[in-house]
Design a protein around this motif. Structure first.
Motif, short mmCIF file in Angstrom:
data_model
loop_
_atom_site.label_atom_id
_atom_site.label_comp_id
_atom_site.label_asym_id
_atom_site.label_seq_id
_atom_site.Cartn_x
_atom_site.Cartn_y
_atom_site.Cartn_z
N THR A 3 7.96 19.52 13.27
CA THR A 3 9.06 18.55 13.17
C THR A 3 9.06 17.85 11.82
O THR A 3 10.11 17.47 11.32
N ASN A 4 7.84 17.70 11.18
CA ASN A 4 7.87 17.01 9.89
C ASN A 4 8.33 17.93 8.75
O ASN A 4 8.41 17.52 7.61
N ASP A 5 8.68 19.20 9.08
CA ASP A 5 9.34 20.05 8.08
C ASP A 5 10.83 19.74 8.00
O ASP A 5 11.51 20.16 7.08
N LEU A 6 11.35 19.07 9.02
CA LEU A 6 12.79 18.82 9.06
C LEU A 6 13.18 17.76 8.05
O LEU A 6 12.43 16.81 7.83
N PRO A 7 14.35 17.93 7.42
CA PRO A 7 14.80 16.88 6.51
C PRO A 7 15.13 15.62 7.29
O PRO A 7 15.48 15.70 8.47
N PRO A 8 14.99 14.44 6.68
CA PRO A 8 15.33 13.22 7.40
C PRO A 8 16.81 13.19 7.73
O PRO A 8 17.63 13.66 6.95
N THR A 9 17.14 12.68 8.91
CA THR A 9 18.55 12.56 9.28
C THR A 9 19.17 11.44 8.47
O THR A 9 18.66 10.33 8.46
N VAL A 82 27.66 31.23 24.16
CA VAL A 82 27.60 30.53 22.87
C VAL A 82 28.93 29.81 22.63
O VAL A 82 30.00 30.40 22.78
N LEU A 83 28.83 28.54 22.26
CA LEU A 83 30.04 27.78 21.94
C LEU A 83 30.54 28.18 20.56
O LEU A 83 29.80 28.13 19.58
N GLU A 84 31.80 28.59 20.48
CA GLU A 84 32.39 28.99 19.20
C GLU A 84 33.45 27.96 18.78
O GLU A 84 34.33 27.62 19.57
N LEU A 85 33.36 27.53 17.55
CA LEU A 85 34.38 26.67 16.96
C LEU A 85 35.25 27.54 16.08
O LEU A 85 34.74 28.21 15.18
N HIS A 86 36.54 27.55 16.33
CA HIS A 86 37.44 28.43 15.57
C HIS A 86 38.37 27.61 14.68
O HIS A 86 38.98 26.65 15.13
N TYR A 105 30.86 20.56 10.70
CA TYR A 105 31.10 20.52 12.15
C TYR A 105 29.87 20.98 12.92
O TYR A 105 29.46 20.36 13.90
N LEU A 106 29.30 22.10 12.46
CA LEU A 106 28.12 22.65 13.14
C LEU A 106 26.95 21.67 13.04
O LEU A 106 26.21 21.46 14.00
N TYR A 107 26.81 21.08 11.87
CA TYR A 107 25.74 20.11 11.63
C TYR A 107 25.93 18.89 12.54
O TYR A 107 24.99 18.41 13.18
N TYR A 108 27.16 18.39 12.56
CA TYR A 108 27.47 17.18 13.34
C TYR A 108 27.13 17.40 14.82
O TYR A 108 26.52 16.55 15.47
N LEU A 109 27.52 18.55 15.34
CA LEU A 109 27.24 18.85 16.75
C LEU A 109 25.75 19.04 16.98
O LEU A 109 25.19 18.59 17.98
N LYS A 110 25.08 19.72 16.05
CA LYS A 110 23.65 19.96 16.20
C LYS A 110 22.88 18.64 16.26
O LYS A 110 21.94 18.48 17.04
N GLN A 111 23.29 17.68 15.42
CA GLN A 111 22.65 16.36 15.44
C GLN A 111 22.79 15.70 16.80
O GLN A 111 22.02 14.80 17.14
N ARG A 112 23.77 16.12 17.56
CA ARG A 112 24.02 15.54 18.89
C ARG A 112 23.58 16.48 20.00
O ARG A 112 24.03 16.37 21.15
N GLN A 135 19.05 26.17 7.52
CA GLN A 135 18.40 24.92 7.13
C GLN A 135 18.87 24.49 5.72
O GLN A 135 19.05 23.30 5.46
N ASP A 136 19.11 25.46 4.85
CA ASP A 136 19.64 25.13 3.52
C ASP A 136 21.03 24.49 3.62
O ASP A 136 21.35 23.56 2.89
N ASP A 137 21.84 25.03 4.54
CA ASP A 137 23.18 24.44 4.72
C ASP A 137 23.06 22.99 5.17
O ASP A 137 23.83 22.13 4.76
N GLU A 138 22.08 22.73 6.04
CA GLU A 138 21.90 21.35 6.53
C GLU A 138 21.55 20.41 5.38
O GLU A 138 22.06 19.30 5.28
N ILE A 139 20.68 20.89 4.49
CA ILE A 139 20.29 20.07 3.33
C ILE A 139 21.51 19.85 2.43
O ILE A 139 21.77 18.74 1.96
#
Ligand code: SF4
Length: 181
Positions: A3-9, A82-86, A105-112, A135-139
């Motif tokens: 978990t400490n590999d994750l970037p801070p929210t 799998v939920l798909e956002l189109h 959008y994907l990031y926002y949902l993943k955070q939730r 993970q690069d996209d999240e950063i």
């Protein structure tokens, strides 16, 4: 992964919407004007064509989903669990900005706690493109969020003519007062 590999929210002070992410990758002046509630957007023919495409080809799916007044998705469906956002786009002219918006959008949902994948639909080109969040996209998204805060809390970026200006609702605001290049 530890978990400490994750970037801070990030905890941005301002509301970051998908549109702001999109504008960050198109024009910083547009981002600033929009974020300061200077909205001159009006219906172009482009919008009508988009609506027509939307209604004709994708009428069976649940459409125009808005979440938290922050993200707005053309339609969603579930395939093999799998939920798909189109998103439906006419061209790839703004592909980079559209992809960043989808990553957000994907990031926002993943955070939730919601895992999803994105699908870009280009019906006029008969193409689709799958979008997965790395993970690069999240950063990158977190960097985008901080960049938006910096731009919006600063002075209005000086308008510079770019290819999309003639189709932009802010054209007169930017250039007819002699304010831009
Ligand atoms: S007219 Fe051009 S410079 Fe002005 S906000 Fe629109 S895209 Fe940006």
């Amino acid at each position: 992964m530890q978990t400490n590999d994750l970037p801070p929210t990030p905890t941005p002070a301002m509301k970051i919407t998908g549109v702001k992410i999109n504008y960050l990758h198109i024009c910083h002046t547009k981002l600033w004007l929009f974020s300061h509630n200077i909205t001159l957007e009006h219906e172009h023919d482009n919008v009508s064509i988009g609506k027509m495409l939307h209604e004709d080809r994708y009428s069976k799916n649940k459409k125009d989903i808005t979440i938290d007044n922050t993200i707005s998705i053309d339609f969603v469906k579930r395939r093999n669990g799998v939920l798909e956002l189109h998103e439906i786009k006419k061209t790839k002219t703004m592909e980079d900005a559209h992809l960043h918006q989808m990553y957000y959008y994907l990031y926002y949902l993943k955070q939730r706690g919601v895992d999803a994948q994105g699908i870009m639909n280009y019906p006029l080109l008969n193409q689709t493109k799958e979008v997965l969040l790395t993970q690069d996209d999240e950063i990158n998204i977190e960097n985008d969020m901080h960049r938006i805060e910096e731009i919006v809390t600063g002075r209005m970026p000086h308008p510079k003519r770019i290819k999309i200006c003639p189709k932009c609702a802010y054209l007169e605001f930017c250039f007819c007062g002699g304010g831009g290049d």
